[in-house]
Scaffold this motif. Structure first.
Motif, PDB file in Angstrom:
ATOM      1  N   UNK A  86       0.907  -1.263  -0.089  1.00 14.82           N
ATOM      2  CA  UNK A  86      -0.008  -0.011   0.133  1.00 14.82           C
ATOM      3  C   UNK A  86       0.911   1.278  -0.118  1.00 14.82           C
ATOM      4  N   UNK A  87       1.777   1.263   0.664  1.00 14.93           N
ATOM      5  CA  UNK A  87       3.151   2.561   0.726  1.00 14.93           C
ATOM      6  C   UNK A  87       3.507   2.581  -0.679  1.00 14.93           C
ATOM      7  N   UNK A  88       3.681   1.576  -1.140  1.00 16.02           N
ATOM      8  CA  UNK A  88       4.412   1.497  -2.663  1.00 16.02           C
ATOM      9  C   UNK A  88       3.109   2.202  -3.432  1.00 16.02           C
ATOM     10  N   UNK A  89       2.108   1.785  -3.443  1.00 16.04           N
ATOM     11  CA  UNK A  89       1.109   2.040  -4.241  1.00 16.04           C
ATOM     12  C   UNK A  89       0.784   3.793  -3.993  1.00 16.04           C
ATOM     13  N   UNK A  90       0.670   4.075  -2.954  1.00 10.72           N
ATOM     14  CA  UNK A  90       0.655   5.751  -2.584  1.00 10.72           C
ATOM     15  C   UNK A  90       1.668   6.225  -3.084  1.00 10.72           C
ATOM     16  N   UNK A  91       2.940   5.923  -3.243  1.00 17.31           N
ATOM     17  CA  UNK A  91       4.121   6.593  -3.604  1.00 17.31           C
ATOM     18  C   UNK A  91       3.844   6.592  -5.209  1.00 17.31           C
ATOM     19  N   UNK A  92       3.593   5.431  -5.825  1.00 17.80           N
ATOM     20  CA  UNK A  92       3.334   5.526  -7.310  1.00 17.80           C
ATOM     21  C   UNK A  92       2.591   6.407  -7.984  1.00 17.80           C
ATOM     22  N   UNK A  93       1.332   6.542  -7.175  1.00 23.66           N
ATOM     23  CA  UNK A  93       0.401   7.445  -7.735  1.00 23.66           C
ATOM     24  C   UNK A  93       0.430   8.913  -7.163  1.00 23.66           C
ATOM     25  N   UNK A  94       1.309   8.840  -6.274  1.00 25.17           N
ATOM     26  CA  UNK A  94       1.527  10.303  -5.525  1.00 25.17           C
ATOM     27  C   UNK A  94       0.322  10.861  -4.879  1.00 25.17           C
ATOM     28  N   UNK A  95      -0.383  10.066  -4.212  1.00 27.74           N
ATOM     29  CA  UNK A  95      -1.619  10.609  -3.557  1.00 27.74           C
ATOM     30  C   UNK A  95      -1.200  11.506  -2.490  1.00 27.74           C
ATOM     31  N   UNK A  96      -1.861  12.529  -2.482  1.00 29.06           N
ATOM     32  CA  UNK A  96      -1.818  13.377  -1.316  1.00 29.06           C
ATOM     33  C   UNK A  96      -2.100  12.910   0.078  1.00 29.06           C
ATOM     34  N   UNK A  97      -1.490  13.269   1.189  1.00 38.26           N
ATOM     35  CA  UNK A  97      -1.888  12.693   2.504  1.00 38.26           C
ATOM     36  C   UNK A  97      -3.300  12.815   2.830  1.00 38.26           C
ATOM     37  N   UNK A  98      -3.808  14.142   2.308  1.00 39.80           N
ATOM     38  CA  UNK A  98      -5.036  14.367   2.837  1.00 39.80           C
ATOM     39  C   UNK A  98      -6.234  13.344   2.348  1.00 39.80           C
ATOM     40  N   UNK A  99      -5.853  12.806   1.146  1.00 42.92           N
ATOM     41  CA  UNK A  99      -6.694  11.888   0.571  1.00 42.92           C
ATOM     42  C   UNK A  99      -6.514  10.426   0.670  1.00 42.92           C
ATOM     43  N   UNK A 100      -5.299  10.149   1.485  1.00 45.24           N
ATOM     44  CA  UNK A 100      -5.111   8.480   1.508  1.00 45.24           C
ATOM     45  C   UNK A 100      -5.942   7.949   2.374  1.00 45.24           C
ATOM     46  N   UNK A 101      -6.525   8.467   3.342  1.00 52.09           N
ATOM     47  CA  UNK A 101      -7.612   7.626   4.155  1.00 52.09           C
ATOM     48  C   UNK A 101      -8.793   7.388   3.362  1.00 52.09           C
ATOM     49  N   UNK A 102      -9.123   8.428   2.400  1.00 49.28           N
ATOM     50  CA  UNK A 102     -10.576   8.036   1.388  1.00 49.28           C
ATOM     51  C   UNK A 102     -10.006   6.737   0.525  1.00 49.28           C
ATOM     52  N   UNK A 103      -8.682   7.050   0.065  1.00 56.78           N
ATOM     53  CA  UNK A 103      -8.172   5.801  -0.819  1.00 56.78           C
ATOM     54  C   UNK A 103      -8.510   4.511  -0.134  1.00 56.78           C
ATOM     55  N   UNK A 104      -7.792   4.389   0.921  1.00 55.19           N
ATOM     56  CA  UNK A 104      -7.841   3.138   1.682  1.00 55.19           C
ATOM     57  C   UNK A 104      -9.220   2.599   2.060  1.00 55.19           C
ATOM     58  N   UNK A 105      -9.994   3.351   2.393  1.00 53.85           N
ATOM     59  CA  UNK A 105     -11.253   2.958   2.799  1.00 53.85           C
ATOM     60  C   UNK A 105     -12.325   2.432   1.760  1.00 53.85           C
ATOM     61  N   UNK A 106     -12.039   3.048   0.338  1.00 48.71           N
ATOM     62  CA  UNK A 106     -12.860   2.553  -0.506  1.00 48.71           C
ATOM     63  C   UNK A 106     -11.991   1.445  -0.959  1.00 48.71           C
ATOM     64  N   UNK A 107     -10.627   1.393  -0.996  1.00 45.27           N
ATOM     65  CA  UNK A 107      -9.824  -0.036  -1.582  1.00 45.27           C
ATOM     66  C   UNK A 107     -10.139  -0.986  -0.713  1.00 45.27           C
ATOM     67  N   UNK A 108     -10.325  -0.801   0.704  1.00 48.77           N
ATOM     68  CA  UNK A 108     -10.313  -1.963   1.517  1.00 48.77           C
ATOM     69  C   UNK A 108     -11.575  -2.785   1.339  1.00 48.77           C
ATOM     70  N   UNK A 109     -12.655  -1.947   1.003  1.00 46.73           N
ATOM     71  CA  UNK A 109     -14.115  -2.303   0.776  1.00 46.73           C
ATOM     72  C   UNK A 109     -14.286  -3.067  -0.485  1.00 46.73           C
ATOM     73  N   UNK A 110     -13.654  -2.714  -1.510  1.00 42.85           N
ATOM     74  CA  UNK A 110     -13.247  -3.365  -2.670  1.00 42.85           C
ATOM     75  C   UNK A 110     -12.766  -4.993  -2.574  1.00 42.85           C
ATOM     76  N   UNK A 111     -11.573  -4.803  -1.768  1.00 43.69           N
ATOM     77  CA  UNK A 111     -11.062  -5.983  -1.295  1.00 43.69           C
ATOM     78  C   UNK A 111     -11.797  -6.887  -0.606  1.00 43.69           C
ATOM     79  N   UNK A 112     -12.719  -6.279   0.139  1.00 39.31           N
ATOM     80  CA  UNK A 112     -13.498  -7.233   1.271  1.00 39.31           C
ATOM     81  C   UNK A 112     -14.613  -8.076   0.266  1.00 39.31           C
ATOM     82  N   UNK A 113     -15.282  -7.319  -0.584  1.00 32.86           N
ATOM     83  CA  UNK A 113     -16.137  -7.979  -1.667  1.00 32.86           C
ATOM     84  C   UNK A 113     -15.366  -9.080  -2.264  1.00 32.86           C
ATOM     85  N   UNK A 114     -14.431  -8.629  -2.781  1.00 28.91           N
ATOM     86  CA  UNK A 114     -13.620  -9.753  -3.773  1.00 28.91           C
ATOM     87  C   UNK A 114     -13.246 -10.859  -2.807  1.00 28.91           C
ATOM     88  N   UNK A 115     -13.053 -10.861  -1.384  1.00 25.79           N
ATOM     89  CA  UNK A 115     -12.611 -12.135  -0.770  1.00 25.79           C
ATOM     90  C   UNK A 115     -13.727 -12.565  -0.468  1.00 25.79           C
TER      91      UNK A 115
END
Length: 346
Positions: A86-115
């Motif tokens: 996740x740290x590498x992904x944030x760096x790859x796409x240069x996600x601003x710190x202020x938006x990182x928690x929103x990215x993780x929230x939706x990303x984790x929900x997608x992961x939960x559905x797939x799991x």
């Protein structure tokens, strides 16, 4: 454990309510997550998992509760490994710190559905093909060996490589080159464009599928109850966003984490093979849930302690090496200075 359709529905509704509360209380407004906020929410999710396990103990007995706690701790420890990516992904796409928690929230929900899809498929396969335990066990043992080899080689990913799905999405759907707040799509010059926010969310969610390839067989090695497998995964994943901000700075210090995870995966792999042999009538001992839980906890404690000690020694060695280099430089420069002084006097 006999779980009715009503209990399944109530559990899923309860988990959805917890996710909604998490979003509206702490995740609706984009902001940089402080250590205090991350710590409080991490404690809340762990406490909720503990309460759920106690509920299983009261209404289902010690066996389901033990399986849940063993599964939850295993999935939680494996999810920590996800944070490196996740740290590498944030760096790859240069996600601003202020938006990182929103990215993780939706990303984790997608992961939960797939799991959930993976868990459903795994439960169906196990119900119809008992030999799958041999395959799961062998795969976990192979994964454990691979982790050890990578740890000994000191291999570290320095950059996130996009998977085929992401490359296909970026090819088919044009996107902007900058973020537009938390918007997933914007309209520019009459064209509807995808923003990097959506791409990084898909990256977080789909990348977790790769981790599910070892975590799902691992938890099925501890319990074959789909209800416990799903809830243990859900509680482990839903607190992952806060854990990212809480221990983000400590990830590099967990230098022995791969060794600990390899021991856990190898142990569960052996447990699966023994279970399969026992089911086929071979007189071999089976590893109980209390023993499994004890081994998993002990490995994690030892791994954490040795990692922190090794990191501290490494940190202490850096200034010492710098001081020795400076001293060597001064020592080699002294004779040259002396010769220059003698030449000046002459």
């Amino acid at each position: 454990m006999d779980v009715s359709l009503t209990l399944w529905a109530l559990t899923i509704l309860g988990l959805c309510a917890l996710v909604a509360a998490d979003f509206f209380i702490g995740g609706r407004k984009p902001h940089e997550v402080s250590l205090k906020e991350a710590g409080i929410w991490t404690a809340v999710w762990v406490a909720l998992a503990g309460l759920f396990g106690l509920g299983l103990l009261l209404f289902g007995g010690g066996q389901p509760a033990g399986e849940f706690f063993a599964g939850f701790i295993t999935e939680k420890s494996l999810s920590v490994d996800n944070l490196f990516v996740f740290v590498l992904i944030m760096a790859k796409f240069a996600v601003p710190p202020v938006y990182q928690q929103r990215v993780l929230m939706v990303g984790v929900l997608i992961a939960l559905v797939l799991r959930a899809v993976f868990i459903g498929a795994g439960a169906a396969i196990i119900a119809n093909f008992s030999w799958i335990f041999y395959l799961f066990g062998a795969f976990l043992i192979w994964t454990a060996w691979k982790l050890i080899q990578e740890a000994r080689a000191g291999e570290e990913e320095e950059e996130f490589e996009e998977n085929r799905f992401l490359k296909l999405v970026e090819k088919r759907f044009p996107s902007t080159d900058r973020y537009h707040g938390t918007k997933l799509f914007v309209v520019e010059n009459g064209k509807r464009l995808m923003t990097p926010m959506l791409i990084v969310m898909l990256a977080i969610g789909t990348t977790d599928v790769l981790f599910a390839l070892d975590s799902i067989p691992a938890i099925f090695g501890l319990t074959q109850d789909p209800y416990i497998v799903f809830t243990a995964n859900a509680f482990a994943l839903m607190g992952l966003r806060q854990l990212y901000f809480l221990i983000g700075g400590l990830l590099k210090k967990l230098v022995h984490l791969s060794y600990g995870l390899s021991v856990i995966l190898g142990f569960i792999g052996v447990k699966l093979v023994l279970h399969a042999l026992h089911e086929n009538g071979v007189g071999v001992p089976e590893i109980s849930i209390p023993v499994s839980l004890g081994v998993i906890c002990a490995v994690l404690v030892v791994t954490t302690i040795t990692s922190l000690r090794a990191s501290r020694k490494q940190a202490e060695a850096v200034p010492q090496a710098g001081a020795e280099a400076e001293a060597l430089k001064a020592a080699t420069a002294a004779p040259e200075g002396g010769k220059a002084g003698d030449a000046a006097r002459v």
